[in-house]
Write a protein that holds these residues in place. Structure first.
Motif, PDB file in Angstrom:
ATOM      1  N   CYS A  43       0.846  -1.198   0.000  1.00  0.00           N
ATOM      2  CA  CYS A  43       0.000   0.000   0.000  1.00  0.00           C
ATOM      3  C   CYS A  43       0.880   1.246   0.000  1.00  0.00           C
ATOM      4  N   PRO A  44       0.387   2.309  -0.598  1.00  0.00           N
ATOM      5  CA  PRO A  44       1.076   3.589  -0.382  1.00  0.00           C
ATOM      6  C   PRO A  44       1.067   3.894   1.115  1.00  0.00           C
ATOM      7  N   ARG A  45       2.103   4.548   1.603  1.00  0.00           N
ATOM      8  CA  ARG A  45       2.186   4.839   3.042  1.00  0.00           C
ATOM      9  C   ARG A  45       1.181   5.912   3.432  1.00  0.00           C
ATOM     10  N   ILE A  46       0.693   5.816   4.655  1.00  0.00           N
ATOM     11  CA  ILE A  46      -0.204   6.825   5.203  1.00  0.00           C
ATOM     12  C   ILE A  46       0.428   7.352   6.466  1.00  0.00           C
ATOM     13  N   ALA A 123      -0.180  12.701  -1.961  1.00  0.00           N
ATOM     14  CA  ALA A 123       0.975  13.307  -2.633  1.00  0.00           C
ATOM     15  C   ALA A 123       1.677  12.243  -3.479  1.00  0.00           C
ATOM     16  N   ASP A 124       2.198  12.669  -4.623  1.00  0.00           N
ATOM     17  CA  ASP A 124       2.913  11.725  -5.496  1.00  0.00           C
ATOM     18  C   ASP A 124       4.362  11.570  -5.046  1.00  0.00           C
ATOM     19  N   SER A 125       5.134  10.857  -5.833  1.00  0.00           N
ATOM     20  CA  SER A 125       6.527  10.589  -5.470  1.00  0.00           C
ATOM     21  C   SER A 125       7.380  11.857  -5.444  1.00  0.00           C
ATOM     22  N   GLU A 126       6.930  12.912  -6.117  1.00  0.00           N
ATOM     23  CA  GLU A 126       7.646  14.192  -6.122  1.00  0.00           C
ATOM     24  C   GLU A 126       7.151  15.120  -5.006  1.00  0.00           C
ATOM     25  N   LYS A 127       6.258  14.614  -4.139  1.00  0.00           N
ATOM     26  CA  LYS A 127       5.645  15.358  -3.027  1.00  0.00           C
ATOM     27  C   LYS A 127       4.696  16.463  -3.496  1.00  0.00           C
ATOM     28  N   LYS A 168       5.602   5.021  -4.202  1.00  0.00           N
ATOM     29  CA  LYS A 168       6.210   6.180  -3.562  1.00  0.00           C
ATOM     30  C   LYS A 168       5.178   7.267  -3.244  1.00  0.00           C
ATOM     31  N   PHE A 169       3.921   7.021  -3.590  1.00  0.00           N
ATOM     32  CA  PHE A 169       2.866   7.954  -3.214  1.00  0.00           C
ATOM     33  C   PHE A 169       2.685   7.872  -1.706  1.00  0.00           C
TER      34      PHE A 169
END
Length: 191
Positions: A43-46, A123-127, A168-169
Motif C-alpha cells: 500500500c502507499p504509506r499513510i 501526494a505523489d513521489s515528487e511530493k 512512492k505515493f
C-alpha cells in the motif's frame, strides 16, 4: 529375494498408513513455494501529521483557560489496507482506511455532539499534492459522559498510470485546523 519381499512389505505398511500425511505435507510445501513467487503489492504509506493530530476547541477565540475548553480532540489511531486494480494506463489503488478519533468534553461544552473536520491528502513521489478531501466526524456524548470516540471508515481511490511509481505515493491525514488552532499548536497550548 528375501530382502525384496521384506522391503516391499515394510513400504506397503508404511505408505498405507502414512500416505495421507505425506500428501498433505507435500501439498503444503508446493503451495508455500507458489506463494513465494506470487506478486504482492504494498500500500502507499499513510502518515499522521504530528501538528494536526490533536487540538482543542474553545468556547470563543478570546478565552484560552481551562474553563473555556469545549472539546479536546485526538486522532488516536489509523489502520488501512489496499486493493489494486491494474488496467493498463487506467490503473488505481483503493485504500480502505479506518480512523479512530476521540473527544473529551470540557466545561465550556454546550452540546452533546461535536463535529470534527479532518482531511486526507494524497501526494505523489515528487511530493506534489494531488488531492485533498475533507471529511467530518460527528462524535456524540450521552448523558454525563465526558469522553467518546468514533471510527470513521473511508475508501480513498488513487488513479495512476504506468509511468508513475505508485509505491512512492503517500497519504497524509490530520485534523483540519483553523488558523487559531494552528497558532495554539505553535504556542504549545493544545498539548
Amino acid at each position: 529375494m528375501e530382502f525384496t519381499k521384506v522391503y516391499n512389505r515394510l513400504c506397503s505398511r508404511y505408505f498405507k498408513h502414512k500416505l495421507p500425511l505425506v500428501i498433505v505435507c507435500l501439498s503444503t510445501v508446493v503451495l508455500t513455494c507458489c506463494s513465494l513467487f506470487e506478486e504482492k503489492y504494498v500500500c502507499p504509506r499513510i502518515g499522521l501529521i504530528e501538528q494536526a493530530h490533536q487540538t482543542i476547541y474553545y468556547r470563543s477565540s478570546e478565552g484560552h483557560d481551562l474553563t473555556d475548553v469545549a472539546h479536546e480532540v485526538v486522532i488516536e489511531n489509523i489502520t488501512y489496507e489496499c486493493e489494486y486494480d491494474f488496467d493498463g494506463d487506467e490503473s488505481s489503488v483503493e485504500i480502505f482506511l479506518n480512523v479512530l478519533i476521540s473527544a473529551r468534553r470540557g466545561p465550556a461544552a454546550t452540546d452533546n455532539m461535536v463535529k470534527i473536520p479532518f482531511f486526507v491528502a494524497i501526494a505523489d513521489s515528487e511530493k506534489n499534492v494531488l488531492s485533498k478531501d475533507i471529511f467530518t466526524s460527528a462524535i456524540g456524548f450521552s448523558g454525563n459522559e465526558t469522553s467518546s470516540m468514533a471510527v470513521e471508515e473511508l475508501v480513498i481511490a488513487i488513479p495512476f498510470n504506468s509511468q508513475q511509481d505508485i509505491y512512492k505515493f503517500k497519504a497524509y491525514l490530520g485534523l483540519q485546523l483553523t488558523s487559531e488552532q494552528f497558532e495554539d499548536y505553535k504556542l504549545g497550548r493544545d498539548r
